[in-house]
Design a protein around this motif. Sequence first.
Motif, PDB file in Angstrom:
ATOM      1  N   PRO A  21       0.831  -1.214   0.000  1.00  0.00           N
ATOM      2  CA  PRO A  21       0.000   0.000   0.000  1.00  0.00           C
ATOM      3  C   PRO A  21       0.861   1.257   0.000  1.00  0.00           C
ATOM      4  O   PRO A  21       1.992   1.266   0.470  1.00  0.00           O
ATOM      5  CB  PRO A  21      -0.817  -0.128   1.292  1.00  0.00           C
ATOM      6  CG  PRO A  21      -0.760  -1.587   1.638  1.00  0.00           C
ATOM      7  CD  PRO A  21       0.553  -2.085   1.137  1.00  0.00           C
ATOM      8  N   MET A  22       0.276   2.340  -0.524  1.00  0.00           N
ATOM      9  CA  MET A  22       1.029   3.587  -0.623  1.00  0.00           C
ATOM     10  C   MET A  22       1.340   4.187   0.739  1.00  0.00           C
ATOM     11  O   MET A  22       2.383   4.837   0.917  1.00  0.00           O
ATOM     12  CB  MET A  22       0.230   4.583  -1.478  1.00  0.00           C
ATOM     13  CG  MET A  22       0.984   5.856  -1.800  1.00  0.00           C
ATOM     14  SD  MET A  22       2.474   5.560  -2.800  1.00  0.00           S
ATOM     15  CE  MET A  22       1.721   4.998  -4.305  1.00  0.00           C
ATOM     16  N   ASP A  23       0.465   3.942   1.737  1.00  0.00           N
ATOM     17  CA  ASP A  23       0.715   4.551   3.052  1.00  0.00           C
ATOM     18  C   ASP A  23       1.867   3.891   3.806  1.00  0.00           C
ATOM     19  O   ASP A  23       2.326   4.415   4.825  1.00  0.00           O
ATOM     20  CB  ASP A  23      -0.562   4.500   3.897  1.00  0.00           C
ATOM     21  CG  ASP A  23      -1.083   3.083   4.040  1.00  0.00           C
ATOM     22  OD1 ASP A  23      -0.518   2.168   3.395  1.00  0.00           O
ATOM     23  OD2 ASP A  23      -2.047   2.884   4.798  1.00  0.00           O
ATOM     24  N   THR A  24       2.347   2.722   3.307  1.00  0.00           N
ATOM     25  CA  THR A  24       3.497   2.081   3.940  1.00  0.00           C
ATOM     26  C   THR A  24       4.822   2.559   3.356  1.00  0.00           C
ATOM     27  O   THR A  24       5.884   2.152   3.832  1.00  0.00           O
ATOM     28  CB  THR A  24       3.406   0.563   3.793  1.00  0.00           C
ATOM     29  OG1 THR A  24       3.417   0.219   2.400  1.00  0.00           O
ATOM     30  CG2 THR A  24       2.136   0.030   4.443  1.00  0.00           C
ATOM     31  N   ILE A  25       4.792   3.379   2.335  1.00  0.00           N
ATOM     32  CA  ILE A  25       5.993   3.906   1.692  1.00  0.00           C
ATOM     33  C   ILE A  25       6.289   5.288   2.246  1.00  0.00           C
ATOM     34  O   ILE A  25       5.371   6.106   2.438  1.00  0.00           O
ATOM     35  CB  ILE A  25       5.823   3.961   0.160  1.00  0.00           C
ATOM     36  CG1 ILE A  25       5.374   2.598  -0.387  1.00  0.00           C
ATOM     37  CG2 ILE A  25       7.115   4.398  -0.512  1.00  0.00           C
ATOM     38  CD1 ILE A  25       6.349   1.489  -0.120  1.00  0.00           C
ATOM     39  N   ALA A  26       7.552   5.544   2.532  1.00  0.00           N
ATOM     40  CA  ALA A  26       7.940   6.858   3.029  1.00  0.00           C
ATOM     41  C   ALA A  26       7.571   7.927   2.017  1.00  0.00           C
ATOM     42  O   ALA A  26       7.604   7.710   0.797  1.00  0.00           O
ATOM     43  CB  ALA A  26       9.444   6.902   3.321  1.00  0.00           C
ATOM     44  N   LEU A  27       7.169   9.094   2.507  1.00  0.00           N
ATOM     45  CA  LEU A  27       6.686  10.168   1.647  1.00  0.00           C
ATOM     46  C   LEU A  27       7.731  10.587   0.630  1.00  0.00           C
ATOM     47  O   LEU A  27       7.409  10.871  -0.525  1.00  0.00           O
ATOM     48  CB  LEU A  27       6.260  11.361   2.508  1.00  0.00           C
ATOM     49  CG  LEU A  27       5.644  12.551   1.757  1.00  0.00           C
ATOM     50  CD1 LEU A  27       4.355  12.123   1.063  1.00  0.00           C
ATOM     51  CD2 LEU A  27       5.358  13.701   2.733  1.00  0.00           C
ATOM     52  N   ALA A  28       8.988  10.594   1.024  1.00  0.00           N
ATOM     53  CA  ALA A  28      10.052  11.038   0.114  1.00  0.00           C
ATOM     54  C   ALA A  28      10.320  10.030  -1.002  1.00  0.00           C
ATOM     55  O   ALA A  28      10.926  10.375  -2.016  1.00  0.00           O
ATOM     56  CB  ALA A  28      11.340  11.297   0.902  1.00  0.00           C
ATOM     57  N   HIS A  29       9.856   8.781  -0.842  1.00  0.00           N
ATOM     58  CA  HIS A  29      10.148   7.732  -1.816  1.00  0.00           C
ATOM     59  C   HIS A  29       8.936   7.340  -2.651  1.00  0.00           C
ATOM     60  O   HIS A  29       9.034   6.434  -3.484  1.00  0.00           O
ATOM     61  CB  HIS A  29      10.666   6.475  -1.104  1.00  0.00           C
ATOM     62  CG  HIS A  29      11.951   6.695  -0.373  1.00  0.00           C
ATOM     63  ND1 HIS A  29      12.346   5.920   0.696  1.00  0.00           N
ATOM     64  CD2 HIS A  29      12.928   7.629  -0.537  1.00  0.00           C
ATOM     65  CE1 HIS A  29      13.502   6.350   1.155  1.00  0.00           C
ATOM     66  NE2 HIS A  29      13.876   7.388   0.419  1.00  0.00           N
ATOM     67  N   ARG A  30       7.794   7.956  -2.454  1.00  0.00           N
ATOM     68  CA  ARG A  30       6.569   7.528  -3.154  1.00  0.00           C
ATOM     69  C   ARG A  30       6.653   7.785  -4.655  1.00  0.00           C
ATOM     70  O   ARG A  30       6.226   6.945  -5.461  1.00  0.00           O
ATOM     71  CB  ARG A  30       5.363   8.242  -2.557  1.00  0.00           C
ATOM     72  CG  ARG A  30       5.036   7.770  -1.135  1.00  0.00           C
ATOM     73  CD  ARG A  30       3.825   8.482  -0.570  1.00  0.00           C
ATOM     74  NE  ARG A  30       3.564   8.014   0.793  1.00  0.00           N
ATOM     75  CZ  ARG A  30       2.567   8.480   1.556  1.00  0.00           C
ATOM     76  NH1 ARG A  30       1.739   9.423   1.079  1.00  0.00           N
ATOM     77  NH2 ARG A  30       2.409   8.008   2.769  1.00  0.00           N
TER      78      ARG A  30
END
Length: 623
Positions: A21-30
């Motif tokens: 899921p996208m919420d498990t990815i760090a904001l800087a790496h999305r």
Amino acid sequence: MSREKFALCTETEVAGWYQPPMDTIALAHRERYLAKCQALRSVCLGEVNLTTAARESKLCRKQLRSMVDRASKLALDGRPFGFRVCVPWGSYSRDDAANDGAMPTKPCPHAMATMLAAQPQIKEWVHGFSTPLPTGQIPRKFLELHKKIVKELTRKDLQDFYPLNRPDKGKRALLRYIRSRRIETAPMPDLFPGESPQISRLAEIFHGDIFDRAELDGHRIDIKAELQVPGPNGGTVTRPVTALWWIPEVETESRAILSWVLRVGRNYNNQDVTQTMANSLQKWTQRDLITPELRYAPGAGMPSALPDPLGFSRPLLVALDNHKGHHSQKVEDAFCRAHDGILTFGRPHQPRTRPIVEQLNSRMEKGAFRMLPGGFEPATKLGEDKVRISDFSPKDHPIQLHLLEEFIDVAVANYNATPHPALGDISPLQFLQQRAIREVCLYQPSDASQCAADMNSVIVALKVVGNKKTGTLPHVNYAYVRYRGPDLEGRWELVGKTLVARVNRNDLRTLVLYRTASQPIGVLRASSPWDQTRHDETTRMLIHQWSKQEGGFSLKGVECAVTAYVNFLRANARTSQQAADQLAYIQHQHPTSPSPSSRLSLMSSPMRAPTRGWISMDDMRDS
């Protein structure tokens, strides 16, 4: 040849891949994560080739190729890696809570951790196990724990699951798991800068502030010196001197020279070491120079001439090598009594243990000593000859030690006022004054003015000798000489008792005798012919050695032992190298044309005689 488009997977297979899921990815790496997913999908479905997809998504072609090869392979959970290969390193981790509590069916990586996650009770037993697990025979406590786990899993009818379906029931895996966990959870040292690190070496304590550390070492000067001695027919001839020694003490932070001593002979002794330390404890003043064109530079001087609190400061630690003169008990006694601090001994011929004083010796050699008559550069390889540096012949310019000492005093004082490259182009004296403005704790005892004289003294136990029946008056013997005085006459009750005496090693004509450490008896004077001319401990030992040798001189009937010794050396200096060296030494102590100096000399200062009776301890030193 251009690459043709081809499909590696079907749309159904790609749609079934797990995508974090996208919420498990760090904001800087999305953004980077979405670009990788789009490139992986395009290549696997055959929409674009590998090179085009890497260029459009700004990815490394080799990295994209590795992602494509790995995406269709099965992971440990039995499903393809899928889009999990697109997750940037360190930005995504699977939640442990997502484990559904299922027991593993076969041995695989982390199978023991999965079993413990499914069995909370067993996990508590394993994590609470604290018995040491050394290599070799397995402890009995561990076997009991394993037996308890097997019994619990059997009770729950889990024989078909790991670890009961293994021949050893998971004993090796459990042992390896506990050891690995202890390594991973072992307490680590605190690495925060706010905490002071643990000190493991003595040098780490005394480092960083001025007068924390000083280095002292004896250096043989690279000079071939000649000495003028009386020759036949009333003339003079020159004789070579074996060696000249320069013993400096340097403060390591500022590179300032605290004191120095010049000696002549085959080697230096412990008295020269104590003299060097004593010179740093007395105030320095400029000499009245008699050498033409020899001048002190503006601001030249020594640290002892600086205003308080630098004037009488002394280092807390003095570093020396293992020279026999450094290890003398007289040096240690005088240091502990008058100087205070720590003496640390390093290996000889190891410049890394005392780099500052070794570098100072090299600078003084290249900048001053080798320019003197007879100066040379020693050979660096076996079989090579030394290289002559000075343009002046030592035979044409015989050495006069009291004038050489004057030259070195000017050179050292000017060195302390010369900008040093290691200090940011400021002089050592300027560095000391700048650092003294800060809140630096400098060691200054209350009786600093008396420490210099005390550094050159020695305390010995002497037995009072005498016989009232034969008329032998009470006296003491020290260094082959009898000492008597009016304060000891008629004191027959002291005969046979051992008393304490304080002796000035630079003037053995007198000594002070004490009944106890605080009750002096009086001043005793040496018997004739030792009571006329001032002489130090080294001179007396040399005179005694010559008088015991065959062909030596006799002291019978002479009025002054030192005068007779000098005459003997002058008569034998032409044929004896040892006599030439000792004549140079004695002329250094008693120059024929001494240079007047305003500096207080310990060797010419009067001996302090304490008053009789008990003395007060109110003014004792508070170090």
